[in-house]
Design an enzyme around this catalytic site. Sequence first.
Site, short mmCIF file in Angstrom:
data_model
loop_
_atom_site.label_atom_id
_atom_site.label_comp_id
_atom_site.label_asym_id
_atom_site.label_seq_id
_atom_site.Cartn_x
_atom_site.Cartn_y
_atom_site.Cartn_z
N LYS A 53 0.87 -1.18 0.00
CA LYS A 53 0.00 0.00 0.00
C LYS A 53 0.90 1.23 0.00
CE LYS A 53 -3.57 2.47 2.53
NZ LYS A 53 -4.57 2.42 3.59
N LYS A 83 -2.02 -1.63 -3.97
CA LYS A 83 -2.91 -0.47 -3.92
C LYS A 83 -2.08 0.80 -4.02
CE LYS A 83 -5.87 1.97 -0.74
NZ LYS A 83 -6.25 2.18 0.60
C1 PBG Z 1 -7.47 3.42 5.48
C2 PBG Z 1 -7.73 3.30 4.02
C3 PBG Z 1 -7.53 4.24 3.01
C4 PBG Z 1 -8.00 3.66 1.82
C5 PBG Z 1 -8.43 2.38 2.14
N1 PBG Z 1 -8.25 2.16 3.51
C6 PBG Z 1 -7.05 5.63 3.07
C7 PBG Z 1 -5.67 5.95 3.43
O1 PBG Z 1 -4.81 5.09 3.62
O2 PBG Z 1 -5.43 7.15 3.58
C8 PBG Z 1 -8.02 4.34 0.48
C9 PBG Z 1 -9.03 3.81 -0.48
C10 PBG Z 1 -9.33 4.67 -1.66
O3 PBG Z 1 -8.70 5.71 -1.92
O4 PBG Z 1 -10.26 4.30 -2.36
N2 PBG Z 1 -6.15 3.37 5.85
ZN ZN Z 2 -5.68 4.11 7.98
#
Ligand code: PBG
Ligand code: ZN
Length: 326
Positions: free
Chosen positions: A196, A249
């Site tokens: 991520k 992601k």
């Molecule tokens: C929580 C989370 C996020 C997303 C999914 N779970 C946001 C982040 O990490 O700031 C992003 C999903 C999206 O942009 O569709 N940590």
């Molecule tokens: Zn988070």
Amino acid sequence: MNFPTYRPRRMRANAVTREFVRETTLSAKDFIYPLFVKPGTGCKDAISSMPDVFQYSIDMLEAEMEELRSLGIQAVILFGLPEHKDECGSEAYDDNGIVQQAIREIKRCCPEMYVITDVCLCEYTSHGHCGKLDENGYVLNDPTLELLAAEALSHARAGADMVAPSDMMDGRIGAIREALDDNGFTNLPIMAYSAKYASGYYGPFRDAADSAPAFGDRKAYQMDPANSNEALREVALDIEEGADMVMVKPALAYLDIMRRVADEFEFPLVAYNVSGEYAMVKAAAQNGWIDEERVVLESLLCMKRAGAKMIITYHAKDAARWLSAR
Ligand code: PBG
Ligand code: ZN
């Protein structure tokens, strides 16, 4: 390769032969639909940066489940907007928290819907970071693991089918696996947000989930977009710690990472087609600048071609509709 008489266009000339040689397919069964749940009644609130995506109160979930079921979508991933936020994100691991209530409601009205929960603290903390902070605003790793494990366990008790930690703390898959195993949830799988990245593409999500950090950014825990070898190490760690599915992601700008992970591990891989990717397509489509159906189905197909088995996508309902009309 030396095929002097091979003419690839011969098989492209006809829809049937194109189908013969097609290597990748797309189906509603590949999709996981993200749902935002909030307190209140009668809410189906629009999100300005994400057209056609809504925040639902619990009582509005039944109708939504009907719609998803009629489209052949079998799985959702839940995100919660809590009643109260605090330093430690207490509602995340409260058995009566908003996500826990949503799980119970979905399982009541639509038991066959597969319910995955996002496990993180940023939606629940007053500061909007994904864990517990020290006095300098640094997210503490090991103290955060305890809260994440408590959150995952609380989701499991409420009836979740799978938990998906998205925080990027080191060791969280192992900590969550242990908590689940110690409490009788040995068969509950974990989908790890393994690679991520600290991405600008999460902007609209942070409106939808009200989870923008109050100060700073997430670069001290999410991955640097410049790195690819590190993604393989993250995935390896998560598998070692007990992940059942791994994720890359965002999706579109990270298809190279997906391909490397798919080749290296041959392990169930999930693509998260994130909010900013969705918003860009929607904006261009609303302006009449692109053909939304073509662009969306092409993008989702390419994620599968890159190695993803499943796709978390806000386009799931539209895509399922388009696919069934073909
Ligand atoms: C929580 C989370 C996020 C997303 C999914 N779970 C946001 C982040 O990490 O700031 C992003 C999903 C999206 O942009 O569709 N940590
Ligand atoms: Zn988070």
